[in-house]
Design a protein around this motif. Structure first.
Motif, PDB file in Angstrom:
ATOM      1  N   ARG A   6     -89.417 -81.570  29.574  1.00 41.65           N
ATOM      2  CA  ARG A   6     -90.561 -81.432  28.667  1.00 41.65           C
ATOM      3  C   ARG A   6     -90.167 -81.809  27.246  1.00 41.65           C
ATOM      4  O   ARG A   6     -88.991 -81.809  26.890  1.00 41.65           O
ATOM      5  CB  ARG A   6     -91.110 -80.001  28.668  1.00 41.65           C
ATOM      6  CG  ARG A   6     -90.122 -78.927  28.192  1.00 41.65           C
ATOM      7  CD  ARG A   6     -90.352 -78.466  26.771  1.00 41.65           C
ATOM      8  NE  ARG A   6     -89.314 -77.567  26.308  1.00 41.65           N
ATOM      9  CZ  ARG A   6     -88.247 -77.959  25.619  1.00 41.65           C
ATOM     10  NH1 ARG A   6     -88.051 -79.240  25.350  1.00 41.65           N
ATOM     11  NH2 ARG A   6     -87.340 -77.079  25.218  1.00 41.65           N
ATOM     12  N   SER A  64     -83.442 -67.222  27.291  1.00 38.06           N
ATOM     13  CA  SER A  64     -84.531 -68.118  26.891  1.00 38.06           C
ATOM     14  C   SER A  64     -85.894 -67.493  27.147  1.00 38.06           C
ATOM     15  O   SER A  64     -86.029 -66.578  27.960  1.00 38.06           O
ATOM     16  CB  SER A  64     -84.419 -69.432  27.652  1.00 38.06           C
ATOM     17  OG  SER A  64     -84.450 -69.167  29.021  1.00 38.06           O
ATOM     18  N   GLY A  65     -86.899 -68.041  26.472  1.00 41.37           N
ATOM     19  CA  GLY A  65     -88.285 -67.618  26.681  1.00 41.37           C
ATOM     20  C   GLY A  65     -88.875 -68.307  27.903  1.00 41.37           C
ATOM     21  O   GLY A  65     -88.138 -68.877  28.713  1.00 41.37           O
ATOM     22  N   ILE A  66     -90.205 -68.329  27.998  1.00 38.83           N
ATOM     23  CA  ILE A  66     -90.864 -68.829  29.203  1.00 38.83           C
ATOM     24  C   ILE A  66     -91.306 -70.297  29.078  1.00 38.83           C
ATOM     25  O   ILE A  66     -91.673 -70.921  30.067  1.00 38.83           O
ATOM     26  CB  ILE A  66     -92.080 -67.928  29.552  1.00 38.83           C
ATOM     27  CG1 ILE A  66     -92.652 -68.238  30.942  1.00 38.83           C
ATOM     28  CG2 ILE A  66     -93.176 -68.042  28.495  1.00 38.83           C
ATOM     29  CD1 ILE A  66     -91.725 -67.964  32.078  1.00 38.83           C
ATOM     30  N   MET A  67     -91.246 -70.854  27.867  1.00 40.54           N
ATOM     31  CA  MET A  67     -91.857 -72.178  27.671  1.00 40.54           C
ATOM     32  C   MET A  67     -91.371 -73.246  28.652  1.00 40.54           C
ATOM     33  O   MET A  67     -92.194 -73.907  29.302  1.00 40.54           O
ATOM     34  CB  MET A  67     -91.589 -72.675  26.248  1.00 40.54           C
ATOM     35  CG  MET A  67     -91.912 -74.158  26.068  1.00 40.54           C
ATOM     36  SD  MET A  67     -91.923 -74.714  24.383  1.00 40.54           S
ATOM     37  CE  MET A  67     -90.201 -74.624  23.929  1.00 40.54           C
ATOM     38  N   ASP A  68     -90.062 -73.431  28.756  1.00 41.49           N
ATOM     39  CA  ASP A  68     -89.548 -74.587  29.501  1.00 41.49           C
ATOM     40  C   ASP A  68     -89.911 -74.508  30.978  1.00 41.49           C
ATOM     41  O   ASP A  68     -90.329 -75.487  31.594  1.00 41.49           O
ATOM     42  CB  ASP A  68     -88.021 -74.677  29.362  1.00 41.49           C
ATOM     43  CG  ASP A  68     -87.585 -74.722  27.913  1.00 41.49           C
ATOM     44  OD1 ASP A  68     -88.449 -74.920  27.035  1.00 41.49           O
ATOM     45  OD2 ASP A  68     -86.384 -74.540  27.654  1.00 41.49           O
ATOM     46  N   GLY A 120     -87.143 -78.396  20.854  1.00 39.24           N
ATOM     47  CA  GLY A 120     -86.245 -77.609  21.704  1.00 39.24           C
ATOM     48  C   GLY A 120     -85.463 -76.604  20.871  1.00 39.24           C
ATOM     49  O   GLY A 120     -85.817 -76.305  19.725  1.00 39.24           O
ATOM     50  N   GLY A 171     -94.298 -75.326  17.975  1.00 39.26           N
ATOM     51  CA  GLY A 171     -94.209 -73.951  18.481  1.00 39.26           C
ATOM     52  C   GLY A 171     -92.785 -73.729  18.961  1.00 39.26           C
ATOM     53  O   GLY A 171     -92.526 -73.590  20.151  1.00 39.26           O
ATOM     54  N   GLU A 172     -91.840 -73.707  17.986  1.00 40.14           N
ATOM     55  CA  GLU A 172     -90.416 -73.637  18.374  1.00 40.14           C
ATOM     56  C   GLU A 172     -89.855 -72.257  18.054  1.00 40.14           C
ATOM     57  O   GLU A 172     -90.103 -71.715  16.966  1.00 40.14           O
ATOM     58  CB  GLU A 172     -89.653 -74.717  17.605  1.00 40.14           C
ATOM     59  CG  GLU A 172     -88.562 -75.364  18.410  1.00 40.14           C
ATOM     60  CD  GLU A 172     -89.093 -76.154  19.597  1.00 40.14           C
ATOM     61  OE1 GLU A 172     -89.076 -75.607  20.719  1.00 40.14           O
ATOM     62  OE2 GLU A 172     -89.509 -77.300  19.410  1.00 40.14           O
ATOM     63  N   HIS A 173     -89.134 -71.712  19.019  1.00 39.46           N
ATOM     64  CA  HIS A 173     -88.564 -70.359  18.907  1.00 39.46           C
ATOM     65  C   HIS A 173     -89.657 -69.307  18.731  1.00 39.46           C
ATOM     66  O   HIS A 173     -89.434 -68.277  18.100  1.00 39.46           O
ATOM     67  CB  HIS A 173     -87.515 -70.292  17.786  1.00 39.46           C
ATOM     68  CG  HIS A 173     -86.258 -71.050  18.121  1.00 39.46           C
ATOM     69  ND1 HIS A 173     -85.246 -70.508  18.886  1.00 39.46           N
ATOM     70  CD2 HIS A 173     -85.886 -72.320  17.846  1.00 39.46           C
ATOM     71  CE1 HIS A 173     -84.286 -71.414  19.038  1.00 39.46           C
ATOM     72  NE2 HIS A 173     -84.659 -72.519  18.433  1.00 39.46           N
ATOM     73  N   ASP A 202     -91.639 -68.633  21.667  1.00 43.88           N
ATOM     74  CA  ASP A 202     -91.988 -68.126  23.007  1.00 43.88           C
ATOM     75  C   ASP A 202     -91.419 -66.734  23.274  1.00 43.88           C
ATOM     76  O   ASP A 202     -92.118 -65.868  23.808  1.00 43.88           O
ATOM     77  CB  ASP A 202     -91.627 -69.126  24.130  1.00 43.88           C
ATOM     78  CG  ASP A 202     -90.166 -69.481  24.251  1.00 43.88           C
ATOM     79  OD1 ASP A 202     -89.363 -69.089  23.379  1.00 43.88           O
ATOM     80  OD2 ASP A 202     -89.812 -70.156  25.245  1.00 43.88           O
ATOM     81  N   TYR A 203     -90.168 -66.497  22.843  1.00 43.22           N
ATOM     82  CA  TYR A 203     -89.595 -65.164  23.097  1.00 43.22           C
ATOM     83  C   TYR A 203     -90.066 -64.147  22.050  1.00 43.22           C
ATOM     84  O   TYR A 203     -89.595 -63.018  22.029  1.00 43.22           O
ATOM     85  CB  TYR A 203     -88.060 -65.235  23.184  1.00 43.22           C
ATOM     86  CG  TYR A 203     -87.379 -65.908  22.019  1.00 43.22           C
ATOM     87  CD1 TYR A 203     -87.119 -65.217  20.847  1.00 43.22           C
ATOM     88  CD2 TYR A 203     -86.994 -67.241  22.099  1.00 43.22           C
ATOM     89  CE1 TYR A 203     -86.495 -65.834  19.779  1.00 43.22           C
ATOM     90  CE2 TYR A 203     -86.370 -67.871  21.032  1.00 43.22           C
ATOM     91  CZ  TYR A 203     -86.116 -67.160  19.883  1.00 43.22           C
ATOM     92  OH  TYR A 203     -85.498 -67.770  18.818  1.00 43.22           O
ATOM     93  N   TYR A 206     -78.447 -69.088  19.930  1.00 45.18           N
ATOM     94  CA  TYR A 206     -79.805 -68.827  20.416  1.00 45.18           C
ATOM     95  C   TYR A 206     -80.019 -67.333  20.612  1.00 45.18           C
ATOM     96  O   TYR A 206     -81.000 -66.762  20.124  1.00 45.18           O
ATOM     97  CB  TYR A 206     -80.014 -69.573  21.737  1.00 45.18           C
ATOM     98  CG  TYR A 206     -81.406 -69.447  22.310  1.00 45.18           C
ATOM     99  CD1 TYR A 206     -82.375 -70.414  22.052  1.00 45.18           C
ATOM    100  CD2 TYR A 206     -81.757 -68.362  23.115  1.00 45.18           C
ATOM    101  CE1 TYR A 206     -83.653 -70.305  22.581  1.00 45.18           C
ATOM    102  CE2 TYR A 206     -83.034 -68.247  23.637  1.00 45.18           C
ATOM    103  CZ  TYR A 206     -83.973 -69.228  23.376  1.00 45.18           C
ATOM    104  OH  TYR A 206     -85.243 -69.112  23.894  1.00 45.18           O
TER     105      TYR A 206
HETATM  106  C1  GLA Z   1     -85.076 -73.387  24.509  1.00 45.97           C
HETATM  107  C2  GLA Z   1     -85.558 -72.204  25.329  1.00 45.97           C
HETATM  108  C3  GLA Z   1     -87.065 -71.996  25.170  1.00 45.97           C
HETATM  109  C4  GLA Z   1     -87.472 -71.957  23.700  1.00 45.97           C
HETATM  110  C5  GLA Z   1     -86.857 -73.127  22.931  1.00 45.97           C
HETATM  111  C6  GLA Z   1     -87.084 -73.018  21.450  1.00 45.97           C
HETATM  112  O1  GLA Z   1     -85.617 -74.575  25.003  1.00 45.97           O
HETATM  113  O2  GLA Z   1     -85.257 -72.388  26.697  1.00 45.97           O
HETATM  114  O3  GLA Z   1     -87.452 -70.816  25.839  1.00 45.97           O
HETATM  115  O4  GLA Z   1     -87.147 -70.727  23.124  1.00 45.97           O
HETATM  116  O5  GLA Z   1     -85.456 -73.225  23.141  1.00 45.97           O
HETATM  117  O6  GLA Z   1     -88.442 -73.087  21.159  1.00 45.97           O
END
Ligand code: GLA
Length: 380
Positions: free
Chosen positions: A29, A168-172, A330, A34-36, A38-39, A221
């Motif tokens: 992706r 990591s958050g849920i975005m990816d 990212g 909208g960076e950092h 998601d968490y 991170y």
């Molecule tokens: C990584 C994480 C995502 C998100 C991005 C920053 O890709 O896997 O969950 O936090 O960094 O936006």
């Protein structure tokens, strides 16, 4: 050029002497803005891209998982009854996904397969989420588990968080699971609501790979994440999503300077992301570009996850007349930036920006136009 699909199918046939029963594709992706966030239970606006992990596979009668990747050396082999952690390697993503299925109470079947991808690794384009979702889709297919994109994304995120150790958050995982052709998705990372939004007519999204790869990203991170949690605790909320800019401004002086900067990024980035979705829906490319530029500055100065190479790349892109906006994309610390440009000038943009960037660094960049694609899917 032989397609990745043909490559994995042929390699499977050569190894097992028969064609695979299934082929799955799961995309990487690029995040537009909208960076950092998601968490922090906030908003993101990514799109799944036409770079993906492909796996050709068939079910097995036993509980063995045997996967050979044409991209890494060692074949992966383990028994679903005894999944054990080992040193960090791509195999851990595969094991982690199998483990997360078992943890969630699914009875999954063994499989054998061959995989290959063209998402550059460690470049901020979610090669690991693509691998996780390819495996999730493969396990779901052989085990006849219904494909629920959000549920599967959460499962893959659990693999990444609790097996691999990246918080990591849920975005990816969610965009790799649920992407839609032609669209970016606004994701509400608290409710997991998805709002598909088409790219404005006449625009193109260009990935700008700086040719640098991030190091030690995991610790930096996880540290950012802790700083955000500290800020949320200070405001007495479960996540920074719940703090408005007014609330922040009223008390920002009481915060430790570093925590203040981190929180300011997240709170303003959430606003920018929602505004970007509106600008995109209205076809307002100028506004969308401005928001992307503001996002980059905030990531550079407040969240401090950019790098010299990323800054030079973003500046090189912004100098070109075709560019509406550009920013790092990212997790940061290296890897890729993303630009929204006038599609009619794409060739000139790629050529000129490559030149401008190369004149200022010793790195070898790679620029390519990306198309929004569907999420993880069974091809045959
Ligand atoms: C990584 C994480 C995502 C998100 C991005 C920053 O890709 O896997 O969950 O936090 O960094 O936006």
């Amino acid at each position: 050029m032989t397609s990745l699909k043909d490559i994995v199918v042929n390699a499977y046939q050569a190894q097992y002497g028969e064609p695979p029963q299934f082929v799955v594709r799961a995309p990487g992706r690029v995040n537009l803005i909208g960076e950092h966030t998601d968490y922090n239970d906030g908003f993101v606006l990514p799109m799944a891209i036409n770079r993906a992990v492909w796996i050709a596979f068939s079910p097995r009668d036993d509980s063995q998982v045997a996967v050979r990747s044409l991209d890494f050396d060692d074949p992966v082999q383990f028994d679903l009854q005894h999944i054990q952690k080992a040193e960090p390697s791509p195999a851990e993503y595969i094991k982690g996904v199998a483990w997360a299925f078992c943890e969630a109470g699914f009875r999954i079947k063994g499989l054998q397969g061959v995989l290959k991808g063209d998402v550059p690794i460690g470049a901020g384009l979610s090669s690991s989420a693509a691998l996780e979702l390819a495996m999730a889709r493969a396990f779901a297919t052989v085990s006849e588990i219904d494909w629920d994109a959000s549920k599967m994304a959460l499962l893959a995120q659990k693999a990444e968080n609790d097996w691999v150790g990246m918080k990591s958050g849920i975005m990816d995982q969610l965009i790799s699971a649920a992407g839609q052709a032609g669209h970016a998705l606004l994701i509400d990372c608290r409710t997991l609501d998805l709002t598909p939004t088409p790219l404005p007519n006449g625009t193109a999204v260009v990935v700008l790979d700086t040719g640098t790869r991030r190091g030690l990203v995991e610790s930096a991170y996880n540290e950012r994440r802790e700083q955000c949690e500290a800020a949320a605790a200070f405001f007495g909320v479960s996540a920074l999503r719940d703090v408005t800019l007014e609330q922040f401004k009223a008390r920002e002086n009481e915060l430790d300077p570093i925590i203040r900067k981190r929180a300011r990024h997240v709170i303003t980035e959430n606003e920018r992301t929602c505004q970007a979705k509106d600008a995109m829906s209205a076809g307002d490319t100028k506004r969308l570009g401005e928001l992307m530029i503001a996002s980059h500055i905030s990531l550079r100065d407040d969240f401090e996850v950019s790098s010299d190479a990323l800054n030079i790349m973003v500046e090189s892109a912004q100098q070109h007349p075709a560019c509406y906006g550009a920013r790092m994309t990212g997790a940061g610390f290296g890897g890729c930036a993303v630009a929204l440009i006038d599609a009619a000038q794409a060739d000139d943009f790629v050529q000129q920006v490559t030149q401008t960037y190369t004149n200022q660094t010793d790195n070898t960049p790679a620029l390519y136009v990306c198309h929004p694609t569907a999420g993880a899917e069974v091809i045959h």
